[in-house]
Design a protein around this motif. Sequence first.
Motif, PDB file in Angstrom:
ATOM      1  N   ILE A   1       0.889  -1.162   0.000  1.00  0.00           N
ATOM      2  CA  ILE A   1       0.000   0.000   0.000  1.00  0.00           C
ATOM      3  C   ILE A   1       0.930   1.216   0.000  1.00  0.00           C
ATOM      4  N   THR A   2       0.971   1.923  -1.104  1.00  0.00           N
ATOM      5  CA  THR A   2       1.967   2.983  -1.271  1.00  0.00           C
ATOM      6  C   THR A   2       1.689   4.179  -0.357  1.00  0.00           C
ATOM      7  N   ASP A   3       2.709   5.015  -0.211  1.00  0.00           N
ATOM      8  CA  ASP A   3       2.620   6.167   0.683  1.00  0.00           C
ATOM      9  C   ASP A   3       1.593   7.208   0.232  1.00  0.00           C
ATOM     10  N   SER A   4       1.140   7.119  -0.994  1.00  0.00           N
ATOM     11  CA  SER A   4       0.160   8.096  -1.488  1.00  0.00           C
ATOM     12  C   SER A   4      -1.279   7.709  -1.134  1.00  0.00           C
ATOM     13  N   VAL A   5      -1.488   6.461  -0.697  1.00  0.00           N
ATOM     14  CA  VAL A   5      -2.837   5.964  -0.413  1.00  0.00           C
ATOM     15  C   VAL A   5      -3.274   6.385   0.985  1.00  0.00           C
TER      16      VAL A   5
ATOM     17  N   ILE B   1      -3.034 -13.412   0.087  1.00  0.00           N
ATOM     18  CA  ILE B   1      -1.913 -12.535   0.420  1.00  0.00           C
ATOM     19  C   ILE B   1      -1.226 -12.983   1.714  1.00  0.00           C
ATOM     20  N   GLU B   2       0.109 -13.032   1.687  1.00  0.00           N
ATOM     21  CA  GLU B   2       0.879 -13.466   2.855  1.00  0.00           C
ATOM     22  C   GLU B   2       1.625 -12.312   3.523  1.00  0.00           C
ATOM     23  N   LYS B   3       1.947 -11.301   2.740  1.00  0.00           N
ATOM     24  CA  LYS B   3       2.716 -10.181   3.291  1.00  0.00           C
ATOM     25  C   LYS B   3       2.180  -8.868   2.749  1.00  0.00           C
ATOM     26  N   ILE B   4       2.024  -7.894   3.633  1.00  0.00           N
ATOM     27  CA  ILE B   4       1.520  -6.574   3.240  1.00  0.00           C
ATOM     28  C   ILE B   4       2.429  -5.499   3.823  1.00  0.00           C
ATOM     29  N   THR B   5       2.710  -4.487   3.038  1.00  0.00           N
ATOM     30  CA  THR B   5       3.449  -3.322   3.526  1.00  0.00           C
ATOM     31  C   THR B   5       2.496  -2.136   3.521  1.00  0.00           C
ATOM     32  N   ILE B   6       2.393  -1.466   4.677  1.00  0.00           N
ATOM     33  CA  ILE B   6       1.425  -0.377   4.839  1.00  0.00           C
ATOM     34  C   ILE B   6       2.121   0.971   4.669  1.00  0.00           C
ATOM     35  N   GLY B   7       1.553   1.821   3.812  1.00  0.00           N
ATOM     36  CA  GLY B   7       2.113   3.143   3.548  1.00  0.00           C
ATOM     37  C   GLY B   7       1.935   4.106   4.706  1.00  0.00           C
TER      38      GLY B   7
END
Length: 207
Positions: free
Chosen positions: A15-19, A32-38
């Motif tokens: 989830i990019t920093d612009s979201v 989904i196994e891994k998520i990166t939060i913006g």
Amino acid sequence: GKRAFSHTKIKEFVITDSVETVAEEAFMAATIEKITIGTKLDKLEKGLFYLSSLKEITISSNIKTIGNQAFASCRYLKKVTIKSGVTDIFEGAFYDCGAIEDIVIPGSVVSIGENAFYGCNGIVSITLMDGVKSIGANAFYNCRAAEKIYIPKSLVSIGDSAFRDSYNIKEVYIDDLTAWRNISGLENLTSYIAYDYRLYLNGDLID
């Protein structure tokens, strides 16, 4: 939009920093196994990862609230890191996440919602940092692998049946005896854990 990525077969997602917002149930039942939060996102919406295959999650300090059932029934979720900055964990947020091994709630969290960790029967250790004020009803119901819990002096209330069926908690760690005795609903912890539990004040066993 709602359920935008539900049932998809993505393994990793950023989830990019612009979201700034992600809709409810967006990743419901996704593989989904891994998520990166913006850094702009400040809330994890209701049912966001419900029934997904997440294995680990770091909830960054920009997130203020973890919504109802945000991670409910994520049965592969083993490692949860909640950074200081989160203020509320809402109802059923981690309901039935049986693979989580331990949980540390930072002091920025004011309240832990009803059923928040209900059925997390793999958790061995529960740590509440100083700042946490209330534990909702059934919050740690059936955390039957739990063996120890850390209770801060900031805690003022424990809801009905909060620790029902968490009967293997044998060690309780506190840092203020007066605050401990003044907790409203204390019996919702002490009457459900091991009958011969040991109480430690600042690391020393109280006879």
